[in-house]
Design an enzyme around this catalytic site. Structure first.
Site: not given
Length: 292
Positions: A139-140, A209
Site C-alpha cells: 500500500h505504501e 487511499e
C-alpha cells in the site's frame, strides 16, 4: 495482476496543484496588502520554504515522527520483503525506517520514487501476519509509485504555515499600533487558507487511499490480506492510550489508518475514507482479480 494507472488520481493531483498555487498566490497577495510587507520578500520566503520542503520533506517527516532509517543487517527480513515487492511494483527500493510507537501504522514519504521512504512502527510488525504486513507495505509502495506523496506534503506545508499565523497573529496584534490592526485581518485570512488547504488535503487523501489500496492488491495479488490488516490495525488502534495517539496525530494524513485521539479539530476533516468503504472497495478488486 498487471498494474493499472489511475487516471482519476492523476487528474486530482493536477487539480490539487493548480488550486494550491491559486491559494498560495492569494495568501501572499493578501499578506502583502494587509501587513505592508514586500511582495518580493514574501515570495522569496515562500520559495525558500517550499524549496526546503521539497528537498527535505522525507527528513522532516521522519524527524517529526521519530522514525529511524534502518540498515539491512538490522531488519534483514523486512528489507527482503520490500525488495520483493519493489521488484513486482517496478520501482526503486526505498529507504526503510522503523518508528517506535504502540500505534500500529505505516507511512510513505519522499519527493519521488527514487527518493522514497517507507516507514512502519515496531508495533505493526508484531500484530500482523507476514502476508498482511506485505499488503500494508505494498500500500505504501503504491503511494510512491502513484507519486501522490509530494502533493500531500506541499498541501500540508501550506496548512502548517497558515496554522502558525493563526497561532501568533493575535499575539503580534498586541504590539502593532497601526490603524485597523492588520494582524486581525491576517488572522482571518489565515483561517480561511487553513480551511482551504485542509479541504484540499482531505479530498485528495481520501481518493489516494482508495488508489493505494487497489495498488496493494495489484502488487500482492492478495486484497484479502490488506482487508485483514486494515481491520486488525483499526481494532488495535482503539486500545492504544489517547496520549500515544496524540503524539503522532501530526502524521495522520500519511498513515494507512489515522490515529484519532478524539480531541483534535482535524477529525472533522478526516483524511481517510471510512474503513467499511475501503473494505468494500477491496472486495470489488478481489472479484476483479478472480475474473468475476
Amino acid at each position: 495482476m498487471k498494474w493499472k494507472r489511475d487516471y482519476g488520481l492523476t487528474m486530482r493531483i493536477f487539480i490539487t496543484w493548480a488550486l494550491l498555487l491559486l491559494v498560495y498566490l492569494v495568501f501572499l497577495t493578501v499578506l502583502q496588502a494587509v501587513l505592508g510587507l514586500s511582495l518580493q520578500l514574501l515570495i522569496g520566503i515562500a520559495f525558500l520554504m517550499a524549496f526546503s520542503q521539497y528537498f527535505f520533506s522525507d527528513k522532516l517527516v521522519l524527524m517529526s515522527t521519530g522514525a529511524r532509517v534502518v540498515a539491512e543487517d538490522e531488519y534483514p527480513e523486512l528489507h527482503r520483503m520490500v525488495e520483493r515487492l519493489c521488484s513486482t511494483a517496478d520501482i526503486p527500493k526505498p529507504r526503510i525506517a522503523i518508528m517506535q510507537s504502540p500505534v500500529p501504522n505505516a507511512f510513505a514519504t519522499g519527493r519521488s520514487p527514487k527518493h522514497g521512504v517507507v516507514a512502519v512502527t515496531d508495533s505493526i510488525m508484531r500484530i500482523l501476519e507476514k502476508d498482511e504486513l506485505e499488503a500494508v507495505i505494498a500500500h505504501e509502495l503504491a503511494h510512491i509509485k502513484n507519486r501522490d506523496v509530494m502533493t500531500l506534503t506541499i498541501a500540508s506545508f501550506l496548512a502548517m504555515v497558515a496554522s502558525l499565523i493563526i497561532q501568533n497573529a493575535l499575539f503580534a496584534s498586541l504590539f502593532d499600533r497601526r490603524e485597523g490592526n492588520p494582524w486581525i485581518i491576517a488572522w482571518i485570512v489565515a483561517i480561511l487558507v487553513w480551511v482551504a488547504a485542509t479541504l484540499l488535503i482531505r479530498t485528495l487523501s481520501r481518493y489516494r487511499e482508495f488508489a493505494a489500496d487497489r495498488g496493494s492488491a495489484y502488487i500482492t495479488n492478495n486484497p484479502k490480506a490488506l482487508q485483514r490488516a486494515l481491520m486488525k490495525i483499526s481494532n488495535r488502534m482503539e486500545t492504544v492510550p489517547r496520549q500515544k495517539k496524540q503524539e503522532v496525530e501530526g502524521a495522520n494524513a500519511f498513515f494507512i489508518i489515522p490515529a484519532l485521539s478524539g480531541q483534535s479539530l482535524m477529525e472533522f476533516f478526516s483524511t481517510h475514507p471510512p474503513l467499511e468503504k475501503r473494505i468494500a472497495a477491496l472486495e470489488k478488486v478481489s472479484e476483479e482479480i478472480r475474473g468475476y
